[in-house]
Design a protein around this motif. Sequence first.
Motif, mmCIF file in Angstrom:
data_model
loop_
_atom_site.group_PDB
_atom_site.id
_atom_site.type_symbol
_atom_site.label_atom_id
_atom_site.label_comp_id
_atom_site.label_asym_id
_atom_site.label_seq_id
_atom_site.Cartn_x
_atom_site.Cartn_y
_atom_site.Cartn_z
ATOM 1 N N GLY A 220 30.227 -8.841 75.834
ATOM 2 C CA GLY A 220 30.225 -7.492 75.267
ATOM 3 C C GLY A 220 29.862 -6.422 76.273
ATOM 4 N N GLU A 221 29.415 -6.804 77.464
ATOM 5 C CA GLU A 221 29.039 -5.848 78.496
ATOM 6 C C GLU A 221 30.073 -5.841 79.619
ATOM 7 O OE1 GLU A 221 24.174 -5.957 78.090
ATOM 8 O OE2 GLU A 221 25.133 -7.247 79.588
ATOM 9 N N THR A 222 30.238 -4.683 80.264
ATOM 10 C CA THR A 222 31.203 -4.504 81.344
ATOM 11 C C THR A 222 30.527 -3.848 82.531
ATOM 12 O OG1 THR A 222 32.993 -4.208 79.730
ATOM 13 C CG2 THR A 222 33.418 -3.471 81.988
ATOM 14 N N ALA A 223 30.800 -4.345 83.727
ATOM 15 C CA ALA A 223 30.214 -3.775 84.946
ATOM 16 C C ALA A 223 30.750 -2.370 85.182
ATOM 17 C CB ALA A 223 30.522 -4.664 86.142
ATOM 18 N N VAL A 224 29.846 -1.449 85.545
ATOM 19 C CA VAL A 224 30.229 -0.076 85.876
ATOM 20 C C VAL A 224 29.480 0.321 87.150
ATOM 21 C CG1 VAL A 224 30.389 2.314 85.121
ATOM 22 C CG2 VAL A 224 30.527 0.473 83.437
ATOM 23 N N PRO A 225 30.080 0.061 88.327
ATOM 24 C CA PRO A 225 29.419 0.448 89.584
ATOM 25 C C PRO A 225 29.139 1.944 89.622
ATOM 26 C CG PRO A 225 31.282 -1.021 89.999
ATOM 27 C CD PRO A 225 31.359 -0.626 88.553
ATOM 28 N N GLY A 226 27.996 2.306 90.186
ATOM 29 C CA GLY A 226 27.632 3.703 90.283
ATOM 30 C C GLY A 226 26.901 4.244 89.073
ATOM 31 N N TYR A 227 26.969 3.529 87.950
ATOM 32 C CA TYR A 227 26.276 3.947 86.732
ATOM 33 C C TYR A 227 24.804 3.557 86.847
ATOM 34 C CZ TYR A 227 25.603 4.673 81.692
ATOM 35 O OH TYR A 227 25.180 5.118 80.466
ATOM 36 N N SER A 228 23.939 4.256 86.126
ATOM 37 C CA SER A 228 22.495 4.066 86.294
ATOM 38 C C SER A 228 22.034 2.642 86.026
ATOM 39 C CB SER A 228 21.733 5.030 85.375
ATOM 40 O OG SER A 228 22.087 4.811 84.014
ATOM 41 N N THR A 229 22.663 1.971 85.051
ATOM 42 C CA THR A 229 22.281 0.594 84.727
ATOM 43 C C THR A 229 23.245 -0.447 85.289
ATOM 44 O OG1 THR A 229 23.478 0.670 82.627
ATOM 45 C CG2 THR A 229 21.151 1.338 82.606
ATOM 46 N N GLY A 230 24.334 0.013 85.887
ATOM 47 C CA GLY A 230 25.307 -0.908 86.461
ATOM 48 C C GLY A 230 26.260 -1.518 85.461
ATOM 49 N N LYS B 116 20.523 -6.912 95.157
ATOM 50 C CA LYS B 116 19.999 -7.344 93.862
ATOM 51 C C LYS B 116 21.080 -8.066 93.062
ATOM 52 C CE LYS B 116 20.854 -2.611 92.226
ATOM 53 N NZ LYS B 116 20.199 -1.378 91.692
ATOM 54 N N LEU B 117 20.678 -8.583 91.903
ATOM 55 C CA LEU B 117 21.589 -9.309 91.025
ATOM 56 C C LEU B 117 21.781 -8.528 89.728
ATOM 57 C CD1 LEU B 117 20.121 -12.893 91.513
ATOM 58 C CD2 LEU B 117 22.263 -12.028 92.475
ATOM 59 N N LEU B 118 22.854 -8.854 89.030
ATOM 60 C CA LEU B 118 23.164 -8.223 87.746
ATOM 61 C C LEU B 118 23.684 -9.287 86.791
ATOM 62 C CD1 LEU B 118 23.708 -5.686 85.925
ATOM 63 C CD2 LEU B 118 25.992 -5.610 86.964
ATOM 64 N N ILE B 119 23.161 -9.294 85.562
ATOM 65 C CA ILE B 119 23.666 -10.179 84.511
ATOM 66 C C ILE B 119 24.539 -9.373 83.560
ATOM 67 C CG2 ILE B 119 23.065 -11.557 82.479
ATOM 68 C CD1 ILE B 119 20.546 -12.432 83.866
ATOM 69 N N LEU B 120 25.734 -9.885 83.284
ATOM 70 C CA LEU B 120 26.612 -9.309 82.273
ATOM 71 C C LEU B 120 26.697 -10.286 81.107
ATOM 72 C CD1 LEU B 120 29.516 -7.998 84.537
ATOM 73 C CD2 LEU B 120 27.688 -6.640 83.500
ATOM 74 N N ALA C 293 26.333 -10.314 92.488
ATOM 75 C CA ALA C 293 25.501 -9.814 93.584
ATOM 76 C C ALA C 293 25.981 -8.397 93.882
ATOM 77 C CB ALA C 293 25.639 -10.697 94.817
ATOM 78 N N VAL C 294 25.060 -7.423 93.865
ATOM 79 C CA VAL C 294 25.454 -6.019 93.968
ATOM 80 C C VAL C 294 24.606 -5.283 95.002
ATOM 81 C CG1 VAL C 294 26.289 -5.906 91.586
ATOM 82 C CG2 VAL C 294 23.882 -5.413 92.078
ATOM 83 N N ASP C 295 25.106 -4.105 95.396
ATOM 84 C CA ASP C 295 24.336 -3.261 96.317
ATOM 85 C C ASP C 295 23.428 -2.334 95.508
ATOM 86 O OD1 ASP C 295 25.940 -1.209 95.351
ATOM 87 O OD2 ASP C 295 27.116 -0.987 97.187
ATOM 88 N N THR C 296 22.812 -1.375 96.162
ATOM 89 C CA THR C 296 21.853 -0.505 95.467
ATOM 90 C C THR C 296 22.501 0.333 94.374
ATOM 91 O OG1 THR C 296 22.152 1.173 97.196
ATOM 92 C CG2 THR C 296 20.301 -0.351 97.451
ATOM 93 N N SER D 226 43.480 9.209 101.506
ATOM 94 C CA SER D 226 42.627 8.268 100.784
ATOM 95 C C SER D 226 41.592 7.671 101.740
ATOM 96 C CB SER D 226 43.469 7.144 100.166
ATOM 97 O OG SER D 226 44.322 7.664 99.165
ATOM 98 N N ILE D 227 40.380 7.633 101.305
ATOM 99 C CA ILE D 227 39.278 7.108 102.109
ATOM 100 C C ILE D 227 38.760 5.833 101.455
ATOM 101 C CG2 ILE D 227 36.980 7.579 103.048
ATOM 102 C CD1 ILE D 227 37.656 10.585 102.653
ATOM 103 N N THR D 228 38.719 4.741 102.184
ATOM 104 C CA THR D 228 38.208 3.483 101.645
ATOM 105 C C THR D 228 36.688 3.473 101.695
ATOM 106 O OG1 THR D 228 40.185 2.263 102.336
ATOM 107 C CG2 THR D 228 38.194 0.978 101.898
ATOM 108 N N VAL D 229 36.079 3.205 100.561
ATOM 109 C CA VAL D 229 34.614 3.128 100.465
ATOM 110 C C VAL D 229 34.254 1.669 100.184
ATOM 111 C CG1 VAL D 229 32.548 3.905 99.260
ATOM 112 C CG2 VAL D 229 34.488 5.470 99.567
ATOM 113 N N ASN D 230 33.542 1.056 101.089
ATOM 114 C CA ASN D 230 33.141 -0.336 100.930
ATOM 115 C C ASN D 230 31.776 -0.438 100.257
ATOM 116 O OD1 ASN D 230 35.442 -1.425 102.301
ATOM 117 N ND2 ASN D 230 34.496 -0.857 104.247
ATOM 118 N N ALA D 231 31.549 -1.543 99.577
ATOM 119 C CA ALA D 231 30.229 -1.799 98.996
ATOM 120 C C ALA D 231 29.210 -1.963 100.118
ATOM 121 C CB ALA D 231 30.278 -3.053 98.136
#
Length: 211
Positions: free
Chosen positions: A53-63, A46-50, A83-86, A36-41
């Motif tokens: 009815g919305e759920t965060a999905v890291p790696g997805y095009s809209t987040g 940038k910022l993200l508003i949820l 607060a999120v990375d790219t 297992s390899i640990t991948v850190n953020a």
Amino acid sequence: ANLVGGSLTYNVTPVTAGTLVITSKTTSYTQSVSPSITVNAGTSTKLLILLPGETAVPGYSTGKTGSATERTAGVAFNITVNAVDTNWNLVDTATPLVTITSTDSHADTVMPTPNNLINGTRPFSVILATAGSVNTLTTSATGLTPYTCSAITVYPNTVSHFHIAGITTTTTLSGNINAGATTITVASTTGFPGSGEIGIDNEVITYAGTN
């Protein structure tokens, strides 16, 4: 790809923080699975508003995924700011001072006091006062790309009276009405045309008849 001299190097770029396992397999050999390899953020960019009815999905095009649920004018609801990375991964070390603004200029609209995120996230309570699907929320913080959500659908709150558009005649509702109502019961229809438009606050509703 074919191995060269029994070996081949691949470059792997993970986009989602968490645990990564790499598997190598072919039809001729037993597959090999990496530890297992640990991948850190990454660093927060940038910022993200949820919205509700919305759920965060890291790696997805809209987040995020899901559809924001409708709100009611004058009723508080919570949003979440991350607060999120790219790649939209939550950066739990980020504690920026976040400000939230709205395009809703109504006097009864209430935006929260600026506050710092905790572990990269924080819920905020907001109140929108204007019905419709035109108002948005924007969150900003120094050094981070701001985020503006899509237009939020806001329904009128319950009302106690209405008027005929363009006519001075008014009447009183016999009970409250909510979004989705197909009939409206009033104390009197005296002076009302057989059909037309009624005004409820800043909304105009077409009606087909009275009885």
